[in-house]
Write an enzyme that holds these catalytic residues in place. Structure first.
Site, short mmCIF file in Angstrom:
data_model
loop_
_atom_site.label_atom_id
_atom_site.label_comp_id
_atom_site.label_asym_id
_atom_site.label_seq_id
_atom_site.Cartn_x
_atom_site.Cartn_y
_atom_site.Cartn_z
N SER A 63 0.83 -1.20 0.00
CA SER A 63 0.00 0.00 0.00
C SER A 63 0.86 1.25 0.00
CB SER A 63 -0.90 0.00 1.24
OG SER A 63 -1.51 1.26 1.44
N TYR A 91 -3.82 -1.27 9.58
CA TYR A 91 -3.60 -1.56 8.16
C TYR A 91 -2.22 -1.07 7.72
CZ TYR A 91 -4.21 -1.41 3.09
OH TYR A 91 -4.05 -1.57 1.73
N LYS A 147 1.03 -3.44 6.50
CA LYS A 147 1.58 -3.33 5.14
C LYS A 147 3.04 -2.92 5.17
CE LYS A 147 -1.87 -4.54 2.47
NZ LYS A 147 -1.78 -5.69 1.53
#
Length: 264
Positions: free
Chosen positions: A148, A181, A185
């Site tokens: 990401s 998140y 990542k």
């Protein structure tokens, strides 16, 4: 059987499905193993693809795999090993953005963090470890992890990006925060570096691909995402295909994004 065997997880929807479509549209021919946590959803996606691309020479096969379930991963390995004997390209695409579940009250904070890492980092590692022997049977093995743009430490102080802006003073803080998140990542990026090191002498080319801010189910409400500037997932899918087909072979071991290499 095609010389280009691709196994992609989380491929019955979102970026994964668009990546399968991008490979089908390629001038190259693939056998694509479309992994889905639900075999019914994977089979439905395959039927959809056959209707959408009836003249394609590529083959798409549904595979049940839940990257949070070691038994499921092993069964997928056993099936693919016995039917195909190798994997040329392994794409760790399955992922989850779960931070909003805390704000909605559907998961505890610990559940959000543990599951974020289980899906985005731990699951990708275990799947890669399990399938490494099949990658080593390929003449041109490639290993991809879908990361990401929010994972970069170098650009985490870029206030032009909304997710780097500080919330207003006071408590509780804005529901726009996605720390679990982002952290998972960033962990995936290091995981990619480890697999680059581990498989270097075996000739496995390894990358992370940062597909950009995309309008997919991963990020929540699609219309809201589009209003915020999210791109069509086709953009990210074509980037993944470019990496698969050799467009970034000079950047092995790095995070690839649309405008070049994403800084750490």
């Amino acid at each position: 059987m095609s010389n280009n065997m691709v196994f992609i997880t989380g491929a019955n929807t979102g970026l994964g499905l668009e990546t399968v479509k991008a490979l089908i549209r390629s001038s190259k021919t693939y056998t694509i193993l479309l992994g889905g946590r639900s075999i019914e959803k994977a089979e439905s996606a395959v039927r959809q693809l056959r209707e959408e691309y009836p003249t394609s020479h590529s083959i798409v096969v549904p595979i049940q795999v839940d990257i949070e379930d070691d038994e499921s991963i092993q069964k997928a390995y056993d099936h693919i090993s016995s039917h195909y004997a190798k994997v040329d390209v392994l794409i760790n695409n399955a992922g989850a953005q779960l931070d909003q579940q805390w704000y909605h009250g559907t998961m505890t904070l610990r559940e959000v963090w543990n599951r974020s890492w289980d899906v985005n980092t731990t699951g990708a590692h275990i799947l890669t470890y399990t399938f490494a022997p099949l990658l080593l049977q390929s003449d041109n093995p490639r290993l991809l992890f879908i990361t990401s743009g929010t994972s970069t430490l170098t650009e985490s102080d870029n206030l032009n990006l909304r997710f780097n802006q500080s919330p207003e003073k006071g408590w509780p803080k804005s529901s726009l925060m996605i720390p679990a998140y982002r952290a998972s990542k960033t962990g995936m990026n290091m995981l990619m570096r480890e697999w680059t090191r581990i498989l270097k002498k075996d000739g496995v080319k390894t990358w992370c691909v940062s597909p950009g801010f995309l309008a997919t189910g991963l990020g929540g409400n699609l219309e809201m995402l589009k209003q915020m500037g999210a791109l069509d997932p086709i953009v990210g899918a074509e980037l993944v295909r470019d990496v698969v087909e050799g467009g970034e072979d000079q950047q092995v071991g790095r995070v690839i994004r649309k405008d070049g290499v994403q800084p750490w």
